[in-house]
Design a protein around this motif. Sequence first.
Motif, PDB file in Angstrom:
ATOM      1  N   LYS A 157     -20.723 -56.796  -1.536  1.00  0.00           N
ATOM      2  CA  LYS A 157     -20.624 -58.161  -2.061  1.00  0.00           C
ATOM      3  C   LYS A 157     -20.002 -59.128  -1.060  1.00  0.00           C
ATOM      4  O   LYS A 157     -19.084 -58.770  -0.322  1.00  0.00           O
ATOM      5  N   ASN A 158     -20.480 -60.348  -1.085  1.00  0.00           N
ATOM      6  CA  ASN A 158     -19.876 -61.417  -0.292  1.00  0.00           C
ATOM      7  C   ASN A 158     -18.804 -62.099  -1.133  1.00  0.00           C
ATOM      8  O   ASN A 158     -19.110 -62.620  -2.211  1.00  0.00           O
ATOM      9  N   ALA A 166     -15.562 -64.969  -1.265  1.00  0.00           N
ATOM     10  CA  ALA A 166     -14.860 -66.090  -0.633  1.00  0.00           C
ATOM     11  C   ALA A 166     -13.417 -66.059  -1.108  1.00  0.00           C
ATOM     12  O   ALA A 166     -13.143 -65.721  -2.259  1.00  0.00           O
ATOM     13  N   ALA A 183     -16.439 -55.030   0.748  1.00  0.00           N
ATOM     14  CA  ALA A 183     -16.846 -56.425   0.577  1.00  0.00           C
ATOM     15  C   ALA A 183     -16.901 -57.075   1.946  1.00  0.00           C
ATOM     16  O   ALA A 183     -16.320 -56.566   2.911  1.00  0.00           O
ATOM     17  N   LYS A 184     -17.619 -58.193   1.981  1.00  0.00           N
ATOM     18  CA  LYS A 184     -17.581 -58.989   3.201  1.00  0.00           C
ATOM     19  C   LYS A 184     -16.918 -60.320   2.843  1.00  0.00           C
ATOM     20  O   LYS A 184     -17.311 -60.958   1.860  1.00  0.00           O
ATOM     21  N   ILE A 185     -15.908 -60.693   3.617  1.00  0.00           N
ATOM     22  CA  ILE A 185     -15.274 -61.989   3.364  1.00  0.00           C
ATOM     23  C   ILE A 185     -16.132 -63.027   4.087  1.00  0.00           C
ATOM     24  O   ILE A 185     -16.121 -63.117   5.317  1.00  0.00           O
ATOM     25  N   CYS A 186     -16.900 -63.773   3.310  1.00  0.00           N
ATOM     26  CA  CYS A 186     -17.902 -64.651   3.933  1.00  0.00           C
ATOM     27  C   CYS A 186     -17.330 -66.036   4.218  1.00  0.00           C
ATOM     28  O   CYS A 186     -17.914 -66.787   5.007  1.00  0.00           O
ATOM     29  N   ILE A 224     -13.137 -65.103  10.595  1.00  0.00           N
ATOM     30  CA  ILE A 224     -13.742 -65.409   9.294  1.00  0.00           C
ATOM     31  C   ILE A 224     -13.995 -66.915   9.222  1.00  0.00           C
ATOM     32  O   ILE A 224     -13.091 -67.713   9.537  1.00  0.00           O
ATOM     33  N   ARG A 249     -23.185 -69.585   2.376  1.00  0.00           N
ATOM     34  CA  ARG A 249     -22.703 -68.269   2.820  1.00  0.00           C
ATOM     35  C   ARG A 249     -23.019 -67.168   1.819  1.00  0.00           C
ATOM     36  O   ARG A 249     -22.495 -66.064   1.926  1.00  0.00           O
ATOM     37  N   ASN A 250     -23.780 -67.502   0.791  1.00  0.00           N
ATOM     38  CA  ASN A 250     -24.136 -66.515  -0.247  1.00  0.00           C
ATOM     39  C   ASN A 250     -22.918 -65.866  -0.894  1.00  0.00           C
ATOM     40  O   ASN A 250     -22.925 -64.654  -1.150  1.00  0.00           O
ATOM     41  N   ALA A 251     -21.893 -66.637  -1.138  1.00  0.00           N
ATOM     42  CA  ALA A 251     -20.698 -66.080  -1.793  1.00  0.00           C
ATOM     43  C   ALA A 251     -21.047 -65.708  -3.231  1.00  0.00           C
ATOM     44  O   ALA A 251     -21.684 -66.479  -3.952  1.00  0.00           O
ATOM     45  N   GLU A 252     -20.636 -64.497  -3.614  1.00  0.00           N
ATOM     46  CA  GLU A 252     -20.952 -64.006  -4.962  1.00  0.00           C
ATOM     47  C   GLU A 252     -19.714 -63.950  -5.856  1.00  0.00           C
ATOM     48  O   GLU A 252     -19.829 -63.793  -7.074  1.00  0.00           O
TER      49      GLU A 252
END
Length: 192
Positions: A2-3, A5, A29-32, A52, A79-82
């Motif tokens: 998951k992205n 923020a 997770a990816k910190i987008c 980041i 950034r496609n934050a989910e």
Amino acid sequence: MKNIAIFASGSGSNFQAIVEAVRAEELAAKICLLVCDNPKAYVLERARKARIPTFVFQPREYASKEEFEQQIVTQLKERNAEFIALAGYMRLVGPTLLREYEGRIVNIHPSLLPEFPGKDAIGQALAANAKWSGVTIHFVDQGMDTGPIIVQERIRIADDETRESLQRKIQDTEHKLYPAILQMLLTRGEGK
Ligand code: GAR
């Protein structure tokens, strides 16, 4: 993966704990994006070091909260934050953001909510001579620290407790609890 923020306004020690949990593969997770409403905040230095991306804004440069939150939503979508984790973001989330991320925004707060909401929860607990305080992680709704509680951890306030010692205890707890709860929420499907 998951992205997510992260939103922060200050020192960013919780941001750092999340960055390190991702690095250690304890948090999948990816910190987008880091969203920050204070150009002088130390968290920006941490984000720069961790490479980041950031969106920094000054609320006073916008005509309304709706306007800057619209800008935040645009950045989050790019950034496609989910999923959003508030980590010392000292601002109420408004309807523009809530509408887009309903049920997908969490916050960490340094007290056992509903006790001591709002600013300076640690000072409030000490001023009230409370015997216990703690940490709460909760979903964000339109109120001030009022959304559904996900987890709480109690921390004893010693008779000779100082602001510094209590803050240290609370932050030590926060830095372990927040990444672990984010991992739980993301793996059980929150943020889809
Ligand atoms: C944290 O203790 C967090 O719980 C609190 O701000 C601190 C930020 O520290 N949040 C609130 O009080 C929200 N109402 P940090 O910038 O070092 O992560």
